[in-house]
Motif scaffolding. Structure first.
Motif, PDB file in Angstrom:
ATOM      1  N   MET A 167      -1.182 -29.700   0.058  1.00  0.00           N
ATOM      2  CA  MET A 167      -0.750 -28.980  -1.144  1.00  0.00           C
ATOM      3  C   MET A 167      -0.743 -29.926  -2.332  1.00  0.00           C
ATOM      4  SD  MET A 167       2.383 -26.631   0.310  1.00  0.00           S
ATOM      5  CE  MET A 167       3.177 -28.040   1.060  1.00  0.00           C
ATOM      6  N   ASP A 168      -1.144 -29.400  -3.478  1.00  0.00           N
ATOM      7  CA  ASP A 168      -1.187 -30.185  -4.699  1.00  0.00           C
ATOM      8  C   ASP A 168      -0.063 -29.746  -5.624  1.00  0.00           C
ATOM      9  OD1 ASP A 168      -2.038 -32.064  -6.509  1.00  0.00           O
ATOM     10  OD2 ASP A 168      -3.982 -31.143  -6.908  1.00  0.00           O
ATOM     11  N   LEU A 169       0.092 -30.499  -6.721  1.00  0.00           N
ATOM     12  CA  LEU A 169       1.074 -30.136  -7.729  1.00  0.00           C
ATOM     13  C   LEU A 169       0.509 -29.057  -8.648  1.00  0.00           C
ATOM     14  CD1 LEU A 169       2.092 -33.014  -6.750  1.00  0.00           C
ATOM     15  CD2 LEU A 169       3.187 -33.162  -8.971  1.00  0.00           C
ATOM     16  N   LEU A 170       1.404 -28.453  -9.425  1.00  0.00           N
ATOM     17  CA  LEU A 170       0.998 -27.448 -10.413  1.00  0.00           C
ATOM     18  C   LEU A 170      -0.051 -28.010 -11.372  1.00  0.00           C
ATOM     19  CD1 LEU A 170       4.560 -26.151 -11.305  1.00  0.00           C
ATOM     20  CD2 LEU A 170       2.825 -24.850 -10.077  1.00  0.00           C
ATOM     21  N   PRO A 171      -1.010 -27.204 -11.790  1.00  0.00           N
ATOM     22  CA  PRO A 171      -1.254 -25.809 -11.409  1.00  0.00           C
ATOM     23  C   PRO A 171      -2.223 -25.656 -10.240  1.00  0.00           C
ATOM     24  CG  PRO A 171      -2.658 -26.372 -13.239  1.00  0.00           C
ATOM     25  CD  PRO A 171      -1.848 -27.619 -12.934  1.00  0.00           C
ATOM     26  N   ASN A 172      -2.680 -26.785  -9.674  1.00  0.00           N
ATOM     27  CA  ASN A 172      -3.644 -26.726  -8.577  1.00  0.00           C
ATOM     28  C   ASN A 172      -2.988 -26.395  -7.248  1.00  0.00           C
ATOM     29  OD1 ASN A 172      -6.330 -26.971  -7.605  1.00  0.00           O
ATOM     30  ND2 ASN A 172      -5.892 -29.010  -6.811  1.00  0.00           N
ATOM     31  N   GLY A 173      -1.677 -26.461  -7.192  1.00  0.00           N
ATOM     32  CA  GLY A 173      -0.923 -26.139  -5.988  1.00  0.00           C
ATOM     33  C   GLY A 173       0.468 -25.677  -6.363  1.00  0.00           C
ATOM     34  N   PRO A 174       1.307 -25.371  -5.377  1.00  0.00           N
ATOM     35  CA  PRO A 174       2.621 -24.790  -5.656  1.00  0.00           C
ATOM     36  C   PRO A 174       3.755 -25.794  -5.819  1.00  0.00           C
ATOM     37  CG  PRO A 174       2.188 -24.715  -3.323  1.00  0.00           C
ATOM     38  CD  PRO A 174       0.983 -25.360  -3.946  1.00  0.00           C
ATOM     39  N   LEU A 175       3.449 -27.100  -5.877  1.00  0.00           N
ATOM     40  CA  LEU A 175       4.506 -28.111  -5.869  1.00  0.00           C
ATOM     41  C   LEU A 175       4.926 -28.537  -7.276  1.00  0.00           C
ATOM     42  CD1 LEU A 175       3.324 -30.458  -2.968  1.00  0.00           C
ATOM     43  CD2 LEU A 175       4.841 -28.463  -2.862  1.00  0.00           C
ATOM     44  N   ARG A 176       6.243 -28.681  -7.455  1.00  0.00           N
ATOM     45  CA  ARG A 176       6.793 -29.232  -8.699  1.00  0.00           C
ATOM     46  C   ARG A 176       6.790 -30.761  -8.667  1.00  0.00           C
ATOM     47  NH1 ARG A 176      12.385 -25.691  -8.641  1.00  0.00           N
ATOM     48  NH2 ARG A 176      11.491 -23.637  -9.083  1.00  0.00           N
ATOM     49  N   GLU A 177       6.962 -31.306  -7.478  1.00  0.00           N
ATOM     50  CA  GLU A 177       6.916 -32.749  -7.261  1.00  0.00           C
ATOM     51  C   GLU A 177       6.128 -32.993  -5.980  1.00  0.00           C
ATOM     52  OE1 GLU A 177      10.653 -35.037  -8.661  1.00  0.00           O
ATOM     53  OE2 GLU A 177      11.457 -33.194  -7.784  1.00  0.00           O
ATOM     54  N   SER A 178       5.642 -34.214  -5.817  1.00  0.00           N
ATOM     55  CA  SER A 178       4.803 -34.519  -4.662  1.00  0.00           C
ATOM     56  C   SER A 178       5.624 -34.514  -3.379  1.00  0.00           C
ATOM     57  CB  SER A 178       4.135 -35.880  -4.841  1.00  0.00           C
ATOM     58  OG  SER A 178       5.101 -36.909  -4.759  1.00  0.00           O
ATOM     59  N   LEU A 179       4.924 -34.436  -2.244  1.00  0.00           N
ATOM     60  CA  LEU A 179       5.596 -34.444  -0.947  1.00  0.00           C
ATOM     61  C   LEU A 179       6.372 -35.742  -0.721  1.00  0.00           C
ATOM     62  CD1 LEU A 179       2.815 -32.885   1.332  1.00  0.00           C
ATOM     63  CD2 LEU A 179       4.949 -31.813   0.585  1.00  0.00           C
ATOM     64  N   GLY A 180       5.979 -36.815  -1.417  1.00  0.00           N
ATOM     65  CA  GLY A 180       6.707 -38.075  -1.305  1.00  0.00           C
ATOM     66  C   GLY A 180       8.146 -37.971  -1.758  1.00  0.00           C
ATOM     67  N   ARG A 181       8.464 -36.945  -2.535  1.00  0.00           N
ATOM     68  CA  ARG A 181       9.846 -36.740  -2.998  1.00  0.00           C
ATOM     69  C   ARG A 181      10.787 -36.495  -1.820  1.00  0.00           C
ATOM     70  NH1 ARG A 181      14.273 -36.815  -4.828  1.00  0.00           N
ATOM     71  NH2 ARG A 181      15.046 -35.773  -6.712  1.00  0.00           N
ATOM     72  N   LEU A 182      10.247 -35.966  -0.721  1.00  0.00           N
ATOM     73  CA  LEU A 182      11.076 -35.715   0.462  1.00  0.00           C
ATOM     74  C   LEU A 182      11.628 -37.003   1.052  1.00  0.00           C
ATOM     75  CD1 LEU A 182       8.954 -32.996   2.319  1.00  0.00           C
ATOM     76  CD2 LEU A 182      10.833 -32.663   0.710  1.00  0.00           C
ATOM     77  N   HIS A 183      10.965 -38.131   0.799  1.00  0.00           N
ATOM     78  CA  HIS A 183      11.430 -39.411   1.327  1.00  0.00           C
ATOM     79  C   HIS A 183      12.671 -39.917   0.590  1.00  0.00           C
ATOM     80  CE1 HIS A 183       7.093 -40.429   2.871  1.00  0.00           C
ATOM     81  NE2 HIS A 183       7.676 -39.462   3.544  1.00  0.00           N
ATOM     82  N   LEU A 184      12.971 -39.336  -0.574  1.00  0.00           N
ATOM     83  CA  LEU A 184      14.015 -39.878  -1.436  1.00  0.00           C
ATOM     84  C   LEU A 184      15.303 -39.066  -1.416  1.00  0.00           C
ATOM     85  CD1 LEU A 184      11.722 -40.639  -4.527  1.00  0.00           C
ATOM     86  CD2 LEU A 184      12.386 -42.207  -2.683  1.00  0.00           C
TER      87      LEU A 184
END
Length: 351
Positions: free
Chosen positions: A179-196
């Protein structure tokens, strides 16, 4: 929903190469802006205020519905069982008022927003909505100075308010997806944010989904778990004490309408329960259901979120599907331990 928004959302579900090439540079610009904004708050170049009470953000990195609101209700109820006095703050998306509102039994959805009003009806917890979560928190603490904890319903990216813990709700169905970030995907922040963050709940998941996320190195959190949904009997909107099970609607012309983040999940849930839907109508999230929107049907099914926006009685035969969430393992225990919150019973004993 505009045609462009609809095109992009379909692209998120079924990527189109040409559209991806056009949107990829825009997603990189969005990513840089999001990272820069978060860094500016972290180093103090943009101001971030702290409330005189611990704040736990229950948010997401997706756009749209991830099943967060039922989880907030479940967490509030679990904290109540532990005798922790908790309140909820929100911006009240979709409301017409800009005023700071402390919700009570007479508050309308246009004043407070559909999700905060639904949470109040489900939990009876103190809830405030305002143009900023800081303002909502200040107003709620002024009205309820004995609150021990504030839950921010959404607001993970609202860095103007300092938080003591961050819990992200992530759809279990999206584990492993590219998944990509907006507008190419549905994410507001990257998946790396889950690590924080401090914890991740995989909504509508199970232990297998959690294990798979760990194998994919999606998590570096202190707590992770999953949630499941439970459906109660339907109730009649005009006569809430009148309940029914799915089998009682067999042979009738049934339709469903929903103004939620992912309405297809509601329609699928009805069909899984045994409802033979002849028509489904999906409206924008938080939209008001207008008279022209109602389908011609013997029975119309709606969500609890939509039910709080309707003024009764209505001429249609409308039934509401209540749902509740269960979080596993006990997130309330983790929050209480991490923030060292004492139950009110313990506080009274010590005093």
């Amino acid at each position: 929903m505009g045609w462009l928004a609809g095109l992009i959302q379909r692209h998120w579900q079924h990527p189109q190469t040409g559209l991806a090439i056009l949107l990829w540079p825009l997603a990189r610009i969005f990513q840089i802006i999001a990272m820069l904004r978060r860094w500016l708050y972290r180093v103090g170049l943009l101001p971030s205020k702290r409330l005189p009470c611990p704040v736990v953000v229950i948010g997401n990195i997706h756009v749209g519905g991830v099943g967060k609101t039922p989880l907030v209700a479940a967490l509030v109820q679990a904290l109540h069982q532990r005798q922790i006095k908790v309140g909820i703050i929100s911006r009240g998306y979709g409301r017409s008022s800009k005023d700071t509102v402390i919700i009570n039994a007479r508050t309308t959805a246009s004043e407070a927003g559909d999700e905060p009003l639904m949470l109040f009806k489900q939990t009876q917890a103190p809830i405030a909505v305002a143009s900023t979560r800081e303002a909502a928190g200040k107003a709620l603490l002024q009205a309820h100075p004995d609150l021990q904890l504030l839950l921010s319903d959404d607001g993970l990216q609202h860095y103007a308010l300092k938080r003591d813990m961050e819990i992200v709700v992530f759809p279990a169905a999206d584990i492993g997806k590219t998944m990509d970030l907006l507008p190419n995907g549905p994410l507001r922040e990257s998946l790396g944010r889950l690590h924080l963050v401090d914890g991740v709940i995989f909504s509508q998941g199970d232990a297998i989904a959690t294990h798979r996320a760990q194998q994919l190195d999606m998590l570096k959190t202190q707590w992770c778990g999953y949630s499941t949904l439970n459906y109660a009997d339907f109730y009649c909107l005009n006569q809430p004490r009148q309940t029914a099970q799915a089998i009682e609607f067999a042979g009738r012309h049934c339709a469903a309408i929903a103004a939620i983040g992912r309405p297809e999940r509601f329609f699928q849930a009805l069909q899984t329960l045994g409802i033979d839907l002849k028509q489904t109508i999906a409206l924008d999230d938080h939209a008001v259901i207008k008279p022209a929107d109602w389908p011609e049907a013997d029975v119309i099914f709606i969500t609890e979120k939509d039910a709080v926006k309707l003024t009764m009685p209505l001429q249609h035969n409308i039934w509401v599907l209540p749902l509740s969430a269960q979080i596993c393992p006990d997130l309330a225990e983790f929050i209480q331990s991490r923030l060292q919150l004492r139950s009110t019973a313990t506080i009274k004993t010590l005093s």
